[in-house]
Design a protein around this motif. Structure first.
Motif, PDB file in Angstrom:
ATOM      1  N   LEU A  16      -8.044  13.712  -4.283  1.00  0.00           N
ATOM      2  CA  LEU A  16      -9.395  14.312  -4.307  1.00  0.00           C
ATOM      3  C   LEU A  16      -9.362  15.779  -4.742  1.00  0.00           C
ATOM      4  CD1 LEU A  16     -10.818  12.990  -0.882  1.00  0.00           C
ATOM      5  CD2 LEU A  16     -11.517  12.218  -3.146  1.00  0.00           C
ATOM      6  N   ARG A  31     -14.549  18.642  -0.881  1.00  0.00           N
ATOM      7  CA  ARG A  31     -14.100  17.364  -1.468  1.00  0.00           C
ATOM      8  C   ARG A  31     -14.023  16.278  -0.389  1.00  0.00           C
ATOM      9  NH1 ARG A  31     -11.901  18.367  -6.665  1.00  0.00           N
ATOM     10  NH2 ARG A  31     -13.438  19.797  -7.539  1.00  0.00           N
ATOM     11  N   VAL A  67     -19.229  11.228   2.625  1.00  0.00           N
ATOM     12  CA  VAL A  67     -20.620  10.858   2.308  1.00  0.00           C
ATOM     13  C   VAL A  67     -20.633   9.576   1.484  1.00  0.00           C
ATOM     14  CG1 VAL A  67     -22.659  11.543   0.960  1.00  0.00           C
ATOM     15  CG2 VAL A  67     -21.595  13.188   2.517  1.00  0.00           C
ATOM     16  N   GLU A  68     -19.748   9.520   0.473  1.00  0.00           N
ATOM     17  CA  GLU A  68     -19.688   8.340  -0.403  1.00  0.00           C
ATOM     18  C   GLU A  68     -19.251   7.092   0.376  1.00  0.00           C
ATOM     19  OE1 GLU A  68     -20.769   7.929  -3.527  1.00  0.00           O
ATOM     20  OE2 GLU A  68     -21.501   9.978  -3.230  1.00  0.00           O
ATOM     21  N   GLN A  69     -18.203   7.249   1.204  1.00  0.00           N
ATOM     22  CA  GLN A  69     -17.687   6.112   1.975  1.00  0.00           C
ATOM     23  C   GLN A  69     -18.755   5.564   2.927  1.00  0.00           C
ATOM     24  OE1 GLN A  69     -14.537   4.612   1.623  1.00  0.00           O
ATOM     25  NE2 GLN A  69     -14.596   5.912  -0.182  1.00  0.00           N
ATOM     26  N   ASN A 117     -17.632  15.271   0.538  1.00  0.00           N
ATOM     27  CA  ASN A 117     -18.216  14.377  -0.481  1.00  0.00           C
ATOM     28  C   ASN A 117     -17.646  12.960  -0.379  1.00  0.00           C
ATOM     29  OD1 ASN A 117     -19.622  16.579  -1.376  1.00  0.00           O
ATOM     30  ND2 ASN A 117     -18.284  16.999  -3.120  1.00  0.00           N
ATOM     31  N   TYR A 118     -16.349  12.894  -0.099  1.00  0.00           N
ATOM     32  CA  TYR A 118     -15.679  11.593   0.050  1.00  0.00           C
ATOM     33  C   TYR A 118     -16.268  10.830   1.236  1.00  0.00           C
ATOM     34  CZ  TYR A 118     -11.872   8.309   1.203  1.00  0.00           C
ATOM     35  OH  TYR A 118     -11.151   7.180   1.512  1.00  0.00           O
ATOM     36  N   LYS A 156     -21.972   5.869   2.591  1.00  0.00           N
ATOM     37  CA  LYS A 156     -23.032   5.245   1.785  1.00  0.00           C
ATOM     38  C   LYS A 156     -22.646   3.797   1.478  1.00  0.00           C
ATOM     39  CE  LYS A 156     -24.706   8.363  -1.241  1.00  0.00           C
ATOM     40  NZ  LYS A 156     -24.761   9.009  -2.558  1.00  0.00           N
ATOM     41  N   LEU A 157     -21.357   3.618   1.143  1.00  0.00           N
ATOM     42  CA  LEU A 157     -20.867   2.265   0.812  1.00  0.00           C
ATOM     43  C   LEU A 157     -20.869   1.360   2.041  1.00  0.00           C
ATOM     44  CD1 LEU A 157     -17.804   3.114  -1.492  1.00  0.00           C
ATOM     45  CD2 LEU A 157     -19.936   2.026  -2.201  1.00  0.00           C
ATOM     46  N   SER A 158     -20.402   1.883   3.178  1.00  0.00           N
ATOM     47  CA  SER A 158     -20.249   1.031   4.367  1.00  0.00           C
ATOM     48  C   SER A 158     -21.564   0.813   5.118  1.00  0.00           C
ATOM     49  CB  SER A 158     -19.207   1.633   5.318  1.00  0.00           C
ATOM     50  OG  SER A 158     -19.652   2.904   5.766  1.00  0.00           O
ATOM     51  N   ASN A 196     -27.481   7.674   3.170  1.00  0.00           N
ATOM     52  CA  ASN A 196     -27.071   8.900   2.483  1.00  0.00           C
ATOM     53  C   ASN A 196     -27.194  10.087   3.448  1.00  0.00           C
ATOM     54  OD1 ASN A 196     -26.528  11.013   0.823  1.00  0.00           O
ATOM     55  ND2 ASN A 196     -28.251  10.687  -0.569  1.00  0.00           N
ATOM     56  N   SER A 237     -26.281  13.173   2.894  1.00  0.00           N
ATOM     57  CA  SER A 237     -26.363  14.495   2.252  1.00  0.00           C
ATOM     58  C   SER A 237     -27.706  15.191   2.470  1.00  0.00           C
ATOM     59  CB  SER A 237     -26.062  14.391   0.752  1.00  0.00           C
ATOM     60  OG  SER A 237     -27.026  13.595   0.123  1.00  0.00           O
TER      61      SER A 237
END
Length: 585
Positions: free
Chosen positions: A283, A210, A216-218, A213-214, A220-222, A226, A228
């Motif tokens: 999460l 978890r 990876v997402e953060q 994944n968090y 991707k945003l900043s 990616n 992954s």
């Protein structure tokens, strides 16, 4: 001549970490591994030069060798999963055997004698196939597994040694990859399991995932990248996620800082994220909630209410997560006990059982007097007409146990029947797990419903199932010890054991190379510190010599990463480290 059994060790073969213990006197003691730790990561790696490394060394090199490093193999036990490395397919049993071999060697070093016998623990909710796979792993590792016992029962055994007063205990065992809950009655020298429940795919690994994944997402945003798809970056994230999870057990925030996690046209990218305990709890809230139903099921099957429970025992490293302890407190209405080390108590209990089986306990001692009564975790049935699962043994039946039932033929003049054996709680066999099947031939020709076929289920103390079928008309009998398609034949086990022994010699040599490299790294650090501390004291020539030797050693270390070590590099490292030590004198 009377046969004297050697020392029996107790092994907790865990998803993320394993632990080994032994009885000394009448007290179970954790065995420290060669690296000086009380637990060993359940990690196996194959280096680029085809050497095999296990434990801390394997875990340390994972980021630079992630596709050849195997984590959490326990989650694949009892399945037909294979890991392909250098053109060879390894079964979960073989990979687990490498971990068991390391634990065996550490125990032999500690005891100063060969070890052949062990008691090994498994999650209470392990199926028959998973138990068989564990026994096979033991055989490959050169261990005679005297008994397989359930992890929560083993923990209760360790607890019951010092807390023999009559009480009902709920063992809440959340490990790296599995979750078990057992309701146990500790009475007058008897530890009786009343009920067990669990989830074989829930543990600390899922909490780590978890966080990964968090992140990876953060990222991707900043940064718009990616991660992954990047195997090496993902391994670095997993390592940091595990560290962050542990830090959040004692701190309310943790900083995750990973420089050079990715490269793009505009240069290197770094991760620098602060994760709060509150975010981590959000999460993972559903994972914590998944433990509620097994707790309620175990209490229901034991015929007890929450108020009947005198003590809640937390087992497994993942119970250190504050939200987990909070959930248990809220669920059970009482403060869980922290009397036992959650990482070690399962191995300690296994050592007690080993001491009993090996007659190594003094008569009259607390450990020698205790009797263990365990249960089978799932119902066993055979398939009858219409795909119905006809139960012969209900879940939570005390083992060992034996039960027979008479069945008959469905067709006229049928001369054979297929006996299909299932494990699980569902009404139809299609929803349960097929453990195995066999055919009873030579049934006397008769109209449907006339022949009498007696089917007998026999579950031994390890929770392993034997099934036999007998035509009462002819006396013909057929029986099997259940082996699912994922289990290995005796020949396969023998071959794997031979290979493991052959590799073991190579592994020892490779471990020596790793030790030499680590000594070189230590020497380099000490030399740098000494140089900084004595800059103004040492003569010019000594300073120049030390600097030159440090530079040479540093270069060699950078050219010899753990996964590319060989004899030549190890010799060079050793010589350079000795030259640094000489220059410092």
């Amino acid at each position: 001549m009377e046969f004297i059994m050697g020392t029996v060790i107790g092994i907790d073969l865990g998803t993320t970490n394993s632990c080994v213990a032994v009885i000394e006197g009448d007290t179970p003691t954790v065995i420290t591994n060669k690296e000086g730790y009380r637990t060993t990561p359940s990690v196996v790696a194959f280096t680029k030069s085809k050497e095999r490394i296990v434990g801390d060394a394997a875990k340390r090199q994972a980021a630079v060798n992630s596709d050849r490093t195997i984590f959490s193999i326990k989650r694949h036990m009892g399945t037909d999963y294979r890991k392909k490395i250098d053109g060879k397919y390894y079964t979960p049993q073989e990979i687990s055997a490498f971990i068991l071999m390391k634990l065996k060697e550490d125990a032999e070093d500690f005891l100063g004698q060969p070890v052949t016998d062990a008691v090994v623990t498994v999650p209470a909710y392990f199926t028959d196939a998973q138990r068989q796979a564990t026994k096979d792993a033991g055989k490959i590792a050169g261990l005679n597994i005297l008994r397989i016992i359930n992890e929560p029962t083993s923990a209760a055994l360790a607890y019951g040694l010092d807390n023999g007063m009559a009480q009902k205990v709920l063992v809440y065992d959340l490990g790296g990859g599995t979750f078990d809950v057992s309701v146990i009655d500790i009475g007058d020298n008897v530890i009786e399991v009343l009920a067990t429940s669990g989830d074989n795919h829930l543990g600390g690994d899922d909490f780590d995932e978890r966080i990964v994944n968090y992140l990876v997402e953060q990222f991707k945003l900043s940064d718009g990248i990616n991660l992954s798809k990047d195997v090496s970056a993902m391994q670095r994230l997993r390592e940091e996620a595990e560290k962050a999870k542990k830090e959040l057990s004692s701190s309310v925030t943790t900083n995750i800082n990973l420089p050079f996690i990715a490269m793009s046209k505009d240069g290197p990218h770094h991760i620098d994220i602060t994760l709060s305990r509150q975010t981590f709890d959000e999460l993972t809230a559903d994972l914590v909630d998944r433990t509620i139903t097994p707790v309620e099921n175990a209490l229901h099957d034991a015929g007890l209410s929450k108020t009947d429970i005198n003590m809640v025992l937390l087992v497994g490293g993942s119970t250190r997560i504050p939200a987990v302890a909070d959930k248990v407190r809220q669920l059970m209405g009482k403060e869980p006990s922290r009397n036992l080390n959650p990482d070690e108590c399962v191995a300690l209990g296994a050592a007690v059982q080993g001491g009993k089986l090996g007659n190594q306990l003094q008569a009259g001692s607390a450990a020698s007097e205790i009797i263990l009564m365990d249960v089978t975790p799932m119902s066993l049935s055979i398939e009858t007409m219409g795909g119905i699962a006809s139960r012969l043994i209900e879940r939570n039946t005390t083992i060992p146990t034996r039960h027979s039932q008479i069945f008959t033929t469905a067709g006229n003049f049928q001369t054979s029947v297929d006996i299909k054996v299932f494990q699980g709680e569902r009404k139809f066999t299609r929803d349960n797990k097929l453990l195995g099947n066999f055919r009873l031939n030579g049934i006397k020709r008769a109209m449907a419903g006339v022949p009498q076929i007696e089917v007998t289920f026999d579950i031994d103390v390890n929770g392993i199932v034997n099934v036999s079928a007998k035509d009462l008309g002819t006396g013909r009998e057929q029986s099997i010890t259940i082996t699912s398609s994922s289990n290995m034949t005796e020949e396969e086990i023998a071959k794997a054991r031979w290979e493991a022994e052959v590799y073991s010699k190579q592994d020892e040599a490779y471990q020596r190379f790793i030790d030499i490299r680590e000594d070189a790294v230590r020497t380099l650090n000490e030399a740098n510190n000494a140089l900084a501390a004595n800059k103004k004291v040492w003569e010019k020539d000594k300073k120049k010599n030390v600097k030159a030797q440090i530079g040479h050693l540093g270069k060699l270390i950078s050219k010899a990463p753990i996964d590319k070590l060989n004899e030549e590099k190890a010799v060079s490292l050793h010589e350079a480290a000795e030259a640094v030590k000489e220059a410092l004198r």
